[in-house]
Scaffold this motif. Structure first.
Motif, PDB file in Angstrom:
ATOM      1  N   LEU A 236       0.834  -1.213   0.000  1.00 13.62           N
ATOM      2  CA  LEU A 236       0.000   0.000   0.000  1.00 13.62           C
ATOM      3  C   LEU A 236       0.867   1.261   0.000  1.00 13.62           C
ATOM      4  O   LEU A 236       0.559   2.225  -0.703  1.00 13.62           O
ATOM      5  N   GLU A 237       1.920   1.261   0.788  1.00 10.11           N
ATOM      6  CA  GLU A 237       2.808   2.427   0.824  1.00 10.11           C
ATOM      7  C   GLU A 237       3.430   2.670  -0.537  1.00 10.11           C
ATOM      8  O   GLU A 237       3.590   3.820  -0.955  1.00 10.11           O
ATOM      9  N   ASN A 238       3.762   1.607  -1.241  1.00 12.89           N
ATOM     10  CA  ASN A 238       4.363   1.737  -2.556  1.00 12.89           C
ATOM     11  C   ASN A 238       3.375   2.297  -3.565  1.00 12.89           C
ATOM     12  O   ASN A 238       3.748   3.040  -4.471  1.00 12.89           O
ATOM     13  N   LEU A 239       2.111   1.934  -3.418  1.00 10.98           N
ATOM     14  CA  LEU A 239       1.087   2.462  -4.311  1.00 10.98           C
ATOM     15  C   LEU A 239       0.906   3.963  -4.125  1.00 10.98           C
ATOM     16  O   LEU A 239       0.707   4.707  -5.094  1.00 10.98           O
ATOM     17  N   ILE A 240       0.978   4.392  -2.885  1.00  8.83           N
ATOM     18  CA  ILE A 240       0.769   5.803  -2.577  1.00  8.83           C
ATOM     19  C   ILE A 240       1.962   6.628  -3.047  1.00  8.83           C
ATOM     20  O   ILE A 240       1.805   7.727  -3.593  1.00  8.83           O
ATOM     21  N   GLY A 241       3.153   6.075  -2.859  1.00 14.46           N
ATOM     22  CA  GLY A 241       4.349   6.786  -3.304  1.00 14.46           C
ATOM     23  C   GLY A 241       4.634   8.002  -2.455  1.00 14.46           C
ATOM     24  O   GLY A 241       4.134   8.158  -1.342  1.00 14.46           O
TER      25      GLY A 241
END
Length: 242
Positions: A236-241
């Motif tokens: 999820l953190e990677n999706l948000i960037g």
């Protein structure tokens, strides 16, 4: 014994485009929103066996096979017991979810990651609303979800049955093609994928999850799985960037 697998890679920045249109984020509860290494599901699983022991007057070993048979055939043991033995659903749900959740630590990283997602956040579970609320409270993420769609709201039609998803989409006014779903049971992603949802299979880290039946074991290469991860927070953190 198989050697532990390396953690799955997080989605590349280009994969974020696959989620750019998503405005509804759907999460399974058990073994998805909390780590599959936690002891909650084994506790529930044992309570199911104890319930059946009281119902049938047989020993646990004799009933485990029947318990798993109902789970595989009907999606939940409850549905099998309702269909074939007329078990009262509220009595069953109250009993099997009467567990100690204190071993589950609050997950502030997960809370921040979910809070940062744009749009609606929902829980879709084959368990009860009460269990979902109490578990989400223990994780300190309960305030992040607009609603919880449980087995009662689904008229006791369980995932992976198409009827469960049809009720979910209709009652909560969801456009599947604008929704993503996170789920630990691979067969529960078949219908969502067919309906156009972006599907994410949540796997246990390094094969350390709960005991699985042979038909439950997956690696994320299945055609109805768009993405697979063994690190939900990192994903999820990677999706948000930035």
């Amino acid at each position: 014994m198989n050697e532990p697998q390396a953690p799955l890679p997080l989605p590349a920045s280009g994969a974020r485009e696959r989620f750019a249109h998503i405005d509804t984020w759907v999460f399974d509860l058990d073994n998805t929103l909390y780590p599959q290494t936690a002891d909650l599901w084994p506790k529930i699983d044992m309570r199911i066996t104890l319930f059946m022991m009281r119902l049938f007057g047989l020993d646990a070993l004799s009933l485990r096979a029947l318990q798993k048979h109902y789970y595989e055939r009907y999606g939940t043991t409850l549905r099998g017991l309702m269909t074939e033995h007329g078990v009262d659903a509220e009595t069953y749900l109250s009993y099997v979810h009467d567990i100690d959740r204190s071993s589950l630590d609050p997950d502030h990283s997960l809370a921040r990651a979910i809070a940062a997602l744009p749009g609606r956040k929902l829980i879709l579970t084959n368990g009860s609303r009460h269990h979902a609320i109490e578990t989400a409270k223990q994780l300190e993420i309960d305030h992040l979800f607009e609603d919880i769609f449980d087995i009662i709201a689904a008229d006791f039609i369980a995932k992976p049955d198409e009827g469960a998803y049809a009720r979910f989409f209709d009652k909560l006014k969801i456009e599947p093609k604008r929704a993503a779903i996170f789920e630990d049971i691979v067969r529960n992603l078949v219908v969502p994928h067919r309906r156009g949802m972006t599907t994410v299979l949540v796997l246990p880290p390094h094969d350390e999850g709960p005991e699985r039946e042979a038909w439950e074991i997956a690696d994320g290469s299945e055609p109805h799985v768009d993405f697979a991860t063994d690190d939900l927070v990192g994903f999820l953190e990677n999706l948000i960037g930035d």
